[in-house]
Structure formats: structure tokens, C-alpha cells
Design a protein around this motif. Sequence first.
Motif, mmCIF file in Angstrom:
data_model
loop_
_atom_site.group_PDB
_atom_site.id
_atom_site.type_symbol
_atom_site.label_atom_id
_atom_site.label_comp_id
_atom_site.label_asym_id
_atom_site.label_seq_id
_atom_site.Cartn_x
_atom_site.Cartn_y
_atom_site.Cartn_z
ATOM 1 N N VAL A 148 0.859 -1.188 0.000
ATOM 2 C CA VAL A 148 0.000 0.000 0.000
ATOM 3 C C VAL A 148 0.894 1.237 0.000
ATOM 4 O O VAL A 148 2.074 1.162 0.352
ATOM 5 C CB VAL A 148 -0.944 0.019 1.227
ATOM 6 C CG1 VAL A 148 -1.909 -1.151 1.170
ATOM 7 C CG2 VAL A 148 -0.144 -0.004 2.524
ATOM 8 N N PRO A 149 0.362 2.388 -0.397
ATOM 9 C CA PRO A 149 1.190 3.599 -0.403
ATOM 10 C C PRO A 149 1.782 3.891 0.962
ATOM 11 O O PRO A 149 1.108 3.798 1.988
ATOM 12 C CB PRO A 149 0.194 4.688 -0.827
ATOM 13 C CG PRO A 149 -0.838 3.958 -1.623
ATOM 14 C CD PRO A 149 -0.976 2.627 -0.948
ATOM 15 N N GLY A 150 3.074 4.227 0.966
ATOM 16 C CA GLY A 150 3.748 4.557 2.201
ATOM 17 C C GLY A 150 3.671 6.024 2.546
ATOM 18 O O GLY A 150 4.272 6.478 3.516
ATOM 19 N N THR A 151 2.923 6.772 1.759
ATOM 20 C CA THR A 151 2.768 8.210 1.955
ATOM 21 C C THR A 151 1.420 8.646 1.412
ATOM 22 O O THR A 151 0.813 7.947 0.589
ATOM 23 C CB THR A 151 3.878 8.991 1.218
ATOM 24 O OG1 THR A 151 3.610 10.388 1.287
ATOM 25 C CG2 THR A 151 3.938 8.584 -0.250
ATOM 26 N N SER A 152 0.937 9.797 1.861
ATOM 27 C CA SER A 152 -0.320 10.334 1.338
ATOM 28 C C SER A 152 -0.119 11.053 0.011
ATOM 29 O O SER A 152 -1.083 11.392 -0.670
ATOM 30 C CB SER A 152 -0.954 11.298 2.354
ATOM 31 O OG SER A 152 -0.088 12.395 2.588
ATOM 32 N N ALA A 185 6.183 2.603 -0.867
ATOM 33 C CA ALA A 185 5.208 1.582 -0.478
ATOM 34 C C ALA A 185 5.657 0.864 0.790
ATOM 35 O O ALA A 185 6.830 0.901 1.173
ATOM 36 C CB ALA A 185 5.013 0.585 -1.615
ATOM 37 N N LYS A 186 4.702 0.198 1.423
ATOM 38 C CA LYS A 186 4.962 -0.585 2.623
ATOM 39 C C LYS A 186 3.974 -1.739 2.674
ATOM 40 O O LYS A 186 3.010 -1.780 1.893
ATOM 41 C CB LYS A 186 4.794 0.286 3.875
ATOM 42 C CG LYS A 186 3.378 0.817 4.050
ATOM 43 C CD LYS A 186 3.255 1.688 5.296
ATOM 44 C CE LYS A 186 1.812 2.189 5.467
ATOM 45 N NZ LYS A 186 1.668 3.039 6.669
ATOM 46 N N ILE A 187 4.209 -2.686 3.570
ATOM 47 C CA ILE A 187 3.253 -3.774 3.762
ATOM 48 C C ILE A 187 2.003 -3.217 4.429
ATOM 49 O O ILE A 187 2.092 -2.462 5.399
ATOM 50 C CB ILE A 187 3.853 -4.900 4.623
ATOM 51 C CG1 ILE A 187 5.073 -5.515 3.940
ATOM 52 C CG2 ILE A 187 2.803 -5.995 4.879
ATOM 53 C CD1 ILE A 187 5.730 -6.612 4.746
ATOM 54 N N ASN A 188 0.848 -3.582 3.898
ATOM 55 C CA ASN A 188 -0.403 -3.171 4.516
ATOM 56 C C ASN A 188 -0.390 -3.552 6.000
ATOM 57 O O ASN A 188 -0.141 -4.714 6.344
ATOM 58 C CB ASN A 188 -1.571 -3.866 3.798
ATOM 59 C CG ASN A 188 -2.894 -3.582 4.467
ATOM 60 O OD1 ASN A 188 -3.262 -2.435 4.685
ATOM 61 N ND2 ASN A 188 -3.622 -4.642 4.783
ATOM 62 N N PRO A 189 -0.621 -2.596 6.904
ATOM 63 C CA PRO A 189 -0.507 -2.888 8.341
ATOM 64 C C PRO A 189 -1.324 -4.093 8.808
ATOM 65 O O PRO A 189 -0.834 -4.902 9.612
ATOM 66 C CB PRO A 189 -1.002 -1.591 8.990
ATOM 67 C CG PRO A 189 -0.652 -0.531 8.001
ATOM 68 C CD PRO A 189 -0.876 -1.164 6.653
ATOM 69 N N TYR A 190 -2.544 -4.247 8.330
ATOM 70 C CA TYR A 190 -3.358 -5.387 8.761
ATOM 71 C C TYR A 190 -2.747 -6.717 8.317
ATOM 72 O O TYR A 190 -2.947 -7.746 8.974
ATOM 73 C CB TYR A 190 -4.788 -5.267 8.219
ATOM 74 C CG TYR A 190 -5.675 -4.373 9.040
ATOM 75 C CD1 TYR A 190 -6.218 -4.816 10.247
ATOM 76 C CD2 TYR A 190 -5.984 -3.088 8.621
ATOM 77 C CE1 TYR A 190 -7.044 -3.998 11.012
ATOM 78 C CE2 TYR A 190 -6.806 -2.261 9.377
ATOM 79 C CZ TYR A 190 -7.330 -2.725 10.579
ATOM 80 O OH TYR A 190 -8.136 -1.906 11.327
ATOM 81 N N ASP A 191 -2.005 -6.699 7.214
ATOM 82 C CA ASP A 191 -1.411 -7.940 6.728
ATOM 83 C C ASP A 191 -0.253 -8.412 7.608
ATOM 84 O O ASP A 191 0.116 -9.585 7.582
ATOM 85 C CB ASP A 191 -0.936 -7.763 5.284
ATOM 86 C CG ASP A 191 -2.088 -7.511 4.329
ATOM 87 O OD1 ASP A 191 -3.239 -7.792 4.714
ATOM 88 O OD2 ASP A 191 -1.847 -7.011 3.213
#
Length: 262
Positions: free
Chosen positions: A10-14, A32-38
Motif C-alpha cells: 500500500v502507499p507509504g505516503t499520502s 510503499a509498505k506492507i499493509n498494516p493489517y497484513d
Amino acid sequence: MKIVVCIKQVPGTSQVEIDPETGVLKRDGAAAKINPYDLYALETAMRLKERCGGTVTAVTMGPPQAEAMMKEAYMMGVDQAYVFTDRTFAGADVLATSYTLAQGITSICDYDMIICGKQTTDGDTAQVGPAMAEYLGIPCAAWVGEITDVDEDFVTVGQDFVNVRQLAKMKLPCLITVEKDIYTPRLPSYRLKAATKDRKVEMITFADFKDQDVTHYGLKGSATSVERIFPPESHDGQIFMKGSAEQTAGELADIFAERKYI
């Protein structure tokens, strides 16, 4: 136990770009980063592996740059990682995304359980996991906050529905989506980073799928479209007030009245 965990970049920034024609995020080259819920899904998969034995396979749908995220999954203990990547998959809505993931998973491995995060921070639909289960024809439990029992045939989970908690027993294979309170995610391991630095992340394309009907994928396979999408607005203006409580309260009331908040 053969466990598949679905993760997403998911985007790591707005500060993200939007395609003006399709209304979807431009993910290529974006931070980008790993989706937190994942991360909670990954931790749940690792806890089950430690408890029952077996393997954990991580899968994602996205651009080739998702390989870096899958390398990070290796550092958390994942055994194998796959990226489903093809221009045919681009612009997919929930329906096409869940179908692509279901097709991809069936093309690469058998499984006893599929684990997803509750939702993603860039879509927030919380629909992909249950939709995948429908396509795969397996039972599904969403909003899972606890795994109370598991054996070679069944799993029992606790589901959190705001004011109600429910226990559900499902026959394997099945799919669950997990809440953020289920476990505390582990950090990537330097030892595993060194041990897995040469481990390959497999790239799976449309040509590897059994279903070769392009109308089932990407924009062509999407039943919905986004009318408008935009990054959140940032407001840098700040007002600092000094004085007694009575003075600052009066000034705040005047500002609210001026801006027609009251």
C-alpha cells in the motif's frame, strides 16, 4: 499444515498520484509498505506454523516492485513467496482482485488455510478475503480475533462483532481474515535476512493461470469503477493561543463563529 497468507503493498505516503483516466492509484515507483493489517495475518500464519508445523506461503498481486515486500516476508519466516504480476491484472476492483488471487493460489499450491488481514489501508473494503473464499468454494470467517483450537481437520476461531463475540468451527481448507488484536507482529530478523538473501521470489503472470479469459481480470473484469479518488488534504495552518482559560475560550468561540462552525 499448508498455510497461504495474502499480503499487499500500500502507499507509504499520502502523496500519491492518481491516473486521471482510470481513477486508480499509480503504484509503479511510489513509496510503499506492507499493509498494516497484513502484518497481523503474517504473524498469525507464523504462530500456526510454530504450533502445528508445516509451511507458510505468501502471495500478493501487484507490480514487480512488490518483490522487495516479499523479501521482507522472508525475513519474518515465510517459506515461499509469489507475486502475481501482469498488465492484465491492472486496475482491478474487489471482484477482479479476489478472482485473480483465487486463480493465482490454485495455480501454485495446495493449502489448508488462507489468512488475510481484515482490510487494506488504501481500499478499506474488507471484501477481498470473503470474495476469494466464494470463488474457491471454501468456508470463511471474518473479523477473527482469536484461534482457540486447530487440528488436521478443523479450526475454531473467535470472531469479534463490536458488541458480540462468536465462536465458529470450520472444516479445513478454509479462509480467515484477522483483526489487529490477534497477535503482536514480529519484526524482520537479521538472521533470516542473511539466510534468505538468495531465496527467489517467484513471479507469476497471466500466462501461468488456468483461466485465460482476459475479461475476468483487471479493468475488464471489474464490475465497479471509482468515480473519484484523491489523496487526503493536508492542513498546515496552526493557531497558538496564550492567556487564561476564559480568554482562549472566547477567542476560540469567535474563530468558530467566523468560520460558521457554530
